[in-house]
Motif scaffolding. Structure first.
Motif, mmCIF file in Angstrom:
data_model
loop_
_atom_site.group_PDB
_atom_site.id
_atom_site.type_symbol
_atom_site.label_atom_id
_atom_site.label_comp_id
_atom_site.label_asym_id
_atom_site.label_seq_id
_atom_site.Cartn_x
_atom_site.Cartn_y
_atom_site.Cartn_z
ATOM 1 N N ALA A 59 -21.292 -22.484 -1.381
ATOM 2 C CA ALA A 59 -22.629 -22.946 -1.750
ATOM 3 C C ALA A 59 -23.526 -21.762 -2.123
ATOM 4 N N GLY A 60 -23.433 -20.673 -1.386
ATOM 5 C CA GLY A 60 -24.216 -19.482 -1.705
ATOM 6 C C GLY A 60 -23.807 -18.879 -3.033
ATOM 7 N N VAL A 61 -22.510 -18.803 -3.276
ATOM 8 C CA VAL A 61 -22.001 -18.276 -4.540
ATOM 9 C C VAL A 61 -22.466 -19.153 -5.704
ATOM 10 N N ASP A 62 -22.397 -20.467 -5.521
ATOM 11 C CA ASP A 62 -22.861 -21.380 -6.569
ATOM 12 C C ASP A 62 -24.347 -21.163 -6.858
ATOM 13 N N GLU A 63 -25.132 -20.958 -5.808
ATOM 14 C CA GLU A 63 -26.561 -20.701 -5.983
ATOM 15 C C GLU A 63 -26.782 -19.376 -6.715
ATOM 16 N N SER A 64 -25.992 -18.357 -6.410
ATOM 17 C CA SER A 64 -26.149 -17.065 -7.091
ATOM 18 C C SER A 64 -25.850 -17.190 -8.581
ATOM 19 N N VAL A 65 -24.857 -17.987 -8.941
ATOM 20 C CA VAL A 65 -24.526 -18.217 -10.352
ATOM 21 C C VAL A 65 -25.697 -18.897 -11.056
ATOM 22 N N LYS A 66 -26.284 -19.890 -10.394
ATOM 23 C CA LYS A 66 -27.433 -20.595 -10.966
ATOM 24 C C LYS A 66 -28.619 -19.649 -11.119
ATOM 25 N N GLN A 67 -28.890 -18.846 -10.099
ATOM 26 C CA GLN A 67 -30.013 -17.893 -10.162
ATOM 27 C C GLN A 67 -29.815 -16.904 -11.308
ATOM 28 N N ALA A 68 -28.593 -16.375 -11.450
ATOM 29 C CA ALA A 68 -28.299 -15.420 -12.523
ATOM 30 C C ALA A 68 -28.488 -16.074 -13.894
ATOM 31 N N LYS A 69 -27.964 -17.280 -14.045
ATOM 32 C CA LYS A 69 -28.089 -17.998 -15.319
ATOM 33 C C LYS A 69 -29.554 -18.243 -15.667
ATOM 34 N N ASP A 70 -30.323 -18.695 -14.683
ATOM 35 C CA ASP A 70 -31.741 -18.978 -14.919
ATOM 36 C C ASP A 70 -32.514 -17.696 -15.253
ATOM 37 N N TRP A 71 -32.206 -16.592 -14.545
ATOM 38 C CA TRP A 71 -32.903 -15.328 -14.809
ATOM 39 C C TRP A 71 -32.613 -14.841 -16.221
ATOM 40 N N ILE A 72 -31.364 -14.897 -16.620
ATOM 41 C CA ILE A 72 -30.991 -14.450 -17.964
ATOM 42 C C ILE A 72 -31.664 -15.324 -19.022
ATOM 43 N N ALA A 73 -31.689 -16.633 -18.808
ATOM 44 C CA ALA A 73 -32.341 -17.535 -19.760
ATOM 45 C C ALA A 73 -33.833 -17.209 -19.896
ATOM 46 N N ALA A 74 -34.478 -16.874 -18.791
ATOM 47 C CA ALA A 74 -35.914 -16.608 -18.804
ATOM 48 C C ALA A 74 -36.272 -15.194 -19.252
ATOM 49 N N ASN A 75 -35.371 -14.235 -19.020
ATOM 50 C CA ASN A 75 -35.729 -12.833 -19.214
ATOM 51 C C ASN A 75 -34.886 -12.073 -20.235
ATOM 52 N N ALA A 76 -33.714 -12.592 -20.569
ATOM 53 C CA ALA A 76 -32.796 -11.816 -21.402
ATOM 54 C C ALA A 76 -32.163 -12.621 -22.527
#
Length: 96
Positions: A59-76
């Protein structure tokens, strides 16, 4: 524990890692906020890079993937980097 590796290569990957390097403290805070966080590593390669996130459970790993995806979409998004290749699994040995 569970680990995920996100590998970025090809068009835009080098530019993505240039941006990530400039914002490492922000990235670290983001990953540390993930429930069950154990460790995070960001590595530059010749054609991009990869990240390694270890959490107490999937569950933590899945959340980290989501956080990374969202950050890249918003910032990169402007880097044009493709979605990463993702590998994940249960940790057999974690030495530190």
């Amino acid at each position: 524990m569970h680990t995920v590796i996100r590998s970025y290569s090809g068009a835009g990957a080098k530019e993505l890692f240039d941006l990530l390097e400039k914002r490492t403290s922000e990235i670290e805070s983001l990953m540390r906020s993930v429930q069950g966080f154990v460790s995070y590593t960001l590595v530059r390669t010749a054609d991009g890079g990869f990240s390694v996130t270890t959490c107490n459970d999937k569950a933590g790993v899945d959340e980290s993937v989501k956080q990374a995806k969202d950050w890249i979409a918003a910032n990169a998004a402007g880097t044009g980097a493709s979605a990463p290749t993702i590998s994940e699994g249960t940790v057999m040995l974690h030495a530190k």
